[in-house]
Design a protein around this motif. Structure first.
Motif, mmCIF file in Angstrom:
data_model
loop_
_atom_site.group_PDB
_atom_site.id
_atom_site.type_symbol
_atom_site.label_atom_id
_atom_site.label_comp_id
_atom_site.label_asym_id
_atom_site.label_seq_id
_atom_site.Cartn_x
_atom_site.Cartn_y
_atom_site.Cartn_z
ATOM 1 N N TYR A 1 6.907 6.981 7.931
ATOM 2 C CA TYR A 1 7.156 7.581 9.246
ATOM 3 C C TYR A 1 8.207 8.855 9.035
ATOM 4 O O TYR A 1 8.726 8.671 8.126
ATOM 5 C CB TYR A 1 7.526 6.625 10.275
ATOM 6 C CG TYR A 1 8.659 5.656 9.932
ATOM 7 C CD1 TYR A 1 9.645 6.296 10.089
ATOM 8 C CD2 TYR A 1 8.518 4.562 9.463
ATOM 9 C CE1 TYR A 1 11.028 5.588 9.670
ATOM 10 C CE2 TYR A 1 9.489 3.756 8.844
ATOM 11 C CZ TYR A 1 11.005 4.330 9.213
ATOM 12 O OH TYR A 1 11.783 3.668 8.646
ATOM 13 N N GLY A 2 8.386 9.467 10.098
ATOM 14 C CA GLY A 2 9.394 10.455 10.066
ATOM 15 C C GLY A 2 9.113 11.826 9.269
ATOM 16 O O GLY A 2 7.931 12.008 8.757
ATOM 17 N N GLY B 1 7.577 11.546 4.930
ATOM 18 C CA GLY B 1 6.384 11.239 6.077
ATOM 19 C C GLY B 1 5.215 10.804 5.245
ATOM 20 O O GLY B 1 5.019 10.904 4.273
ATOM 21 N N GLY B 2 4.049 10.127 6.212
ATOM 22 C CA GLY B 2 2.793 9.986 5.709
ATOM 23 C C GLY B 2 2.122 11.150 5.404
ATOM 24 O O GLY B 2 2.016 12.144 5.927
ATOM 25 N N TYR C 1 -0.028 12.212 8.147
ATOM 26 C CA TYR C 1 -0.840 11.008 8.459
ATOM 27 C C TYR C 1 0.000 10.273 9.610
ATOM 28 O O TYR C 1 1.103 10.008 9.411
ATOM 29 C CB TYR C 1 -0.556 10.197 7.249
ATOM 30 C CG TYR C 1 -1.393 8.612 7.120
ATOM 31 C CD1 TYR C 1 -2.527 8.411 7.793
ATOM 32 C CD2 TYR C 1 -0.977 7.880 6.034
ATOM 33 C CE1 TYR C 1 -3.035 7.118 7.695
ATOM 34 C CE2 TYR C 1 -1.410 6.661 6.015
ATOM 35 C CZ TYR C 1 -2.628 6.288 6.879
ATOM 36 O OH TYR C 1 -3.133 5.036 6.582
ATOM 37 N N SER C 2 -0.504 10.201 10.829
ATOM 38 C CA SER C 2 0.349 9.849 11.967
ATOM 39 C C SER C 2 0.501 8.367 11.825
ATOM 40 O O SER C 2 -0.153 7.583 11.383
ATOM 41 C CB SER C 2 -0.233 10.348 13.213
ATOM 42 O OG SER C 2 -1.495 9.407 13.367
ATOM 43 N N PRO D 1 0.776 -1.105 0.008
ATOM 44 C CA PRO D 1 0.099 -0.099 0.120
ATOM 45 C C PRO D 1 0.652 1.302 -0.132
ATOM 46 O O PRO D 1 0.387 2.429 -0.274
ATOM 47 C CB PRO D 1 -0.852 -0.037 1.446
ATOM 48 C CG PRO D 1 -0.131 -1.048 1.913
ATOM 49 C CD PRO D 1 0.651 -2.050 1.219
ATOM 50 N N PHE D 2 2.253 1.255 0.322
ATOM 51 C CA PHE D 2 3.067 2.412 0.340
ATOM 52 C C PHE D 2 4.085 2.137 -0.787
ATOM 53 O O PHE D 2 5.350 2.000 -0.294
ATOM 54 C CB PHE D 2 3.636 2.571 1.514
ATOM 55 C CG PHE D 2 2.418 2.740 2.422
ATOM 56 C CD1 PHE D 2 1.733 4.019 2.795
ATOM 57 C CD2 PHE D 2 2.282 1.534 3.378
ATOM 58 C CE1 PHE D 2 0.673 4.030 3.328
ATOM 59 C CE2 PHE D 2 1.222 1.937 4.295
ATOM 60 C CZ PHE D 2 0.522 3.156 4.455
ATOM 61 N N VAL D 3 3.859 1.931 -2.142
ATOM 62 C CA VAL D 3 4.550 1.126 -3.003
ATOM 63 C C VAL D 3 5.882 2.021 -3.499
ATOM 64 O O VAL D 3 6.886 1.373 -3.816
ATOM 65 C CB VAL D 3 3.828 0.630 -4.131
ATOM 66 C CG1 VAL D 3 3.358 2.054 -4.809
ATOM 67 C CG2 VAL D 3 4.714 0.052 -5.187
ATOM 68 N N GLY D 4 5.621 3.575 -3.367
ATOM 69 C CA GLY D 4 6.966 3.933 -3.779
ATOM 70 C C GLY D 4 7.566 3.795 -5.064
ATOM 71 O O GLY D 4 6.800 3.636 -6.065
ATOM 72 N N THR D 5 8.881 3.506 -4.935
ATOM 73 C CA THR D 5 9.521 3.284 -6.143
ATOM 74 C C THR D 5 9.521 1.607 -6.413
ATOM 75 O O THR D 5 9.921 1.198 -7.365
ATOM 76 C CB THR D 5 10.984 3.515 -6.128
ATOM 77 O OG1 THR D 5 11.513 3.083 -5.109
ATOM 78 C CG2 THR D 5 11.036 5.230 -6.102
ATOM 79 N N GLY D 6 8.520 1.103 -5.607
ATOM 80 C CA GLY D 6 8.511 -0.452 -6.018
ATOM 81 C C GLY D 6 9.333 -1.392 -5.662
ATOM 82 O O GLY D 6 9.506 -2.550 -5.994
#
Lengths: 425, 124
Positions: free
Chosen positions: A302-303, A307-308, A341-342, A229-234
């Protein structure tokens, strides 16, 4: 049968977990060797600390052992142990008394072999290695030596009590092992997939080794559907796709979904079945859709660096500005604002997602749910105390508890925990 | 975007109760080959909304799927059926276009094969 499982001395907490997962993947639990909780039986060599790279593991068959070793990243090798001892006299006795019917087939005239001398915590120079190989003359090797492509590889492994020299409790005790290699990790994957070979990287692209470990623990294999669900660059999907899984990814950030494109980047792996720009906080799954993913693997945001974010404006959600309507002529191409998004929200949403979308009887079972609940309550009760004691990490992940029976409950004190590289482990 | 994805998504604007199935507005679509995996097809079959898949395939010009599934277990034994199912589910690929909410008419654009399901501020 018991095998000697030697690990690389890295990512200590993940080593057994990886072997357990792969054992499940290769059907080691199908014939009842593992107990009800789908765990393998483990033993440590005498007087070894759990951090030791040497472990003994009970596996149902040599095929299972080979499959596990060949697919893992952290197993240096799984060996049929022919003998061990504190010194060479003891080793000779042990190897001699090991049953001939187990040994002779691998020593026959038509085989080719080589002996590898290896050590942990010390260096054995070339001359010494030769001497050690010569000292194995009591084993009736009949085959031909082939250093490049031997059919059988025998390993002589030595460890030293090196801990006595630096004042820390020793991780390993002096011990000598001799065994036949059954399988070994293929770490050539890592240079192939390392991050610097990618065309496109995000600020928190997942390291290839970690991604492969995750894919292994998620039992990614042909015909499975894996979702990030947080695929980013995969980067995570690259590992899952390498093992043949179908992949699917979503991210709120269009840049990464658009430009990263996951597995197809430059390894010739199949494209993800789908990439979405979507918000994990407001998922757009249709009603009634459930139990569709075999695994969800992700590196939650996170961070600060990455961050989210979630949908809805920051000021809007706080109530600092009144709700407004985006004018119709500006709707196309409108870039909606997002809010922080905490981590707590994120973990909550992930658990929701997992509970709804994971197939049943996959890696996630009722036992795990129960255990997680217990751990959660324990953590809630004790985390402040652990934090004060300075062993929060080990209290949570307690590597020793499963071995010597000391439970992971609240009675931690500094002395009972071994120290390693200056830190409590 | 594969039709498998289409079959999983609905419009999630606040207050929308009937956001599925999204209507496909195709500007550009293509066929991309995907490895055929019988086990995957069999396990995913029960999770698929069949009517939505048939309609989506038709909107991309693929009319080979049977309108109704009468006897799913025997159909899943037929390799002819599985091939069509595989083709419709995984190989038809919407590259440019939009997904349209049946209730509100909201357009979710699909660009370079990636649907944008993100909501505007006033829809959250």
């Amino acid at each position: 049968m018991w095998y000697l499982c030697v690990f690389f001395h890295r990512l200590l907490d993940y080593r057994r977990a990886e072997v357990e997962a792969l054992a499940e993947l290769f059907g080691a639990f199908d014939d009842g060797v593992g107990d009800d909780h789908h765990q393998l039986q483990w033993k440590l060599p005498e007087r070894h600390h759990p951090d030791s790279p040497f472990h003994l593991v009970n596996l149902p068959s040599e095929d299972a052992a080979r499959n596990i070793a060949n697919r893992s990243l952290l197993v240096k090798g799984i060996y049929e142990l022919w003998g061990e001892g504190d010194n060479y006299e003891e080793l000779e006795k042990a190897v001699t008394s090991y049953p001939d019917e187990r040994k002779l087939p691998y020593l026959a005239t038509e085989t080719t072999f080589r002996i590898v001398v290896d050590s942990f915590g010390k260096i054995i120079n070339f001359e010494e290695q030769n001497k050690r190989i010569q000292s194995l003359k009591f084993i009736p090797f009949k085959g031909r030596v082939n250093l490049k492509n031997p059919e059988q590889k025998f390993w002589l492994m030595e460890t030293d009590d090196y801990g006595s020299k630096n004042g820390l409790p020793p991780v390993v005790q002096k011990r000598i092992f001799f065994g036949r290699e059954v399988g070994a990790a293929d770490r050539k994957l890592l240079p192939t997939y390392q991050l610097k070979s990618r065309n496109y990287l995000g600020p928190t692209a997942m390291d290839a080794e970690m991604a492969f470990l995750m894919a292994n623990q998620a039992l990614a294999t042909k015909g499975k559907l894996v979702y990030d669900p947080f695929v980013g660059t995969g980067s995570i999907l690259v590992a899952a796709a390498h093992f043949g899984a179908m992949t699917m990814g979503a991210d709120i950030d269009i840049r990464v979904v658009r430009d990263g494109r996951g597995p197809d980047c430059n390894y010739g792996l199949p494209m993800p079945i789908s990439l979405l720009r979507a918000d994990n906080n407001l998922p757009s799954w249709r009603q009634g859709l459930k139990e569709i993913f075999d695994a969800i693997i992700c590196d939650p945001p996170y961070g600060v660096r990455a961050g989210g974010r979630k949908s809805g404006g920051r000021k809007l959600l706080k109530g600092a500005v009144d709700p407004y309507t985006v004018p119709d002529d500006k709707r196309t191409g409108h870039i909606p604002s997002t809010a922080p998004y905490s981590l707590a929200e994120c973990v909550h949403d992930l658990l929701e997602l997992a509970a709804r979308m994971l197939v049943m009887n996959g890696p996630y079972t009722d036992d795990i749910a129960e255990l997680a609940m217990k751990m959660h309550l324990e953590f809630k009760e004790n985390h402040l105390k652990w934090l004060e004691d300075g062993n929060l990490h080990s209290a949570v992940f307690s590597p020793t508890s499963s071995v010597n029976g000391a439970s992971g409950d609240s009675n931690f004190n500094r002395d009972s925990k071994p120290k390693y590289r200056g830190k409590y482990v | 975007m594969r039709l498998l994805t289409h079959n999983m998504l609905s419009c999630n604007i606040k207050g929308v109760t009937n956001g599925f199935p999204l209507r496909i507005e195709a500007e550009k679509f293509m066929e991309k080959e995907v490895d055929f995996n019988i086990d995957f097809l069999k396990s995913i079959f029960s999770k698929i909304e069949w009517t939505a898949l048939v309609e989506a395939a038709q909107s991309l010009g693929y009319n080979e799927l049977p309108e109704e599934v009468v006897d799913s277990s025997s159909m899943l034994e037929s390799s002819d059926f599985l091939k069509k199912f595989h083709h419709a589910l995984l190989e038809l690929h919407l590259e440019e276009g939009a997904l349209i909410c049946p209730e509100t008419g909201r357009r979710f654009p699909v660009s370079k094969g990636i649907p944008n399901m993100l909501l505007h501020e006033d829809e959250v």
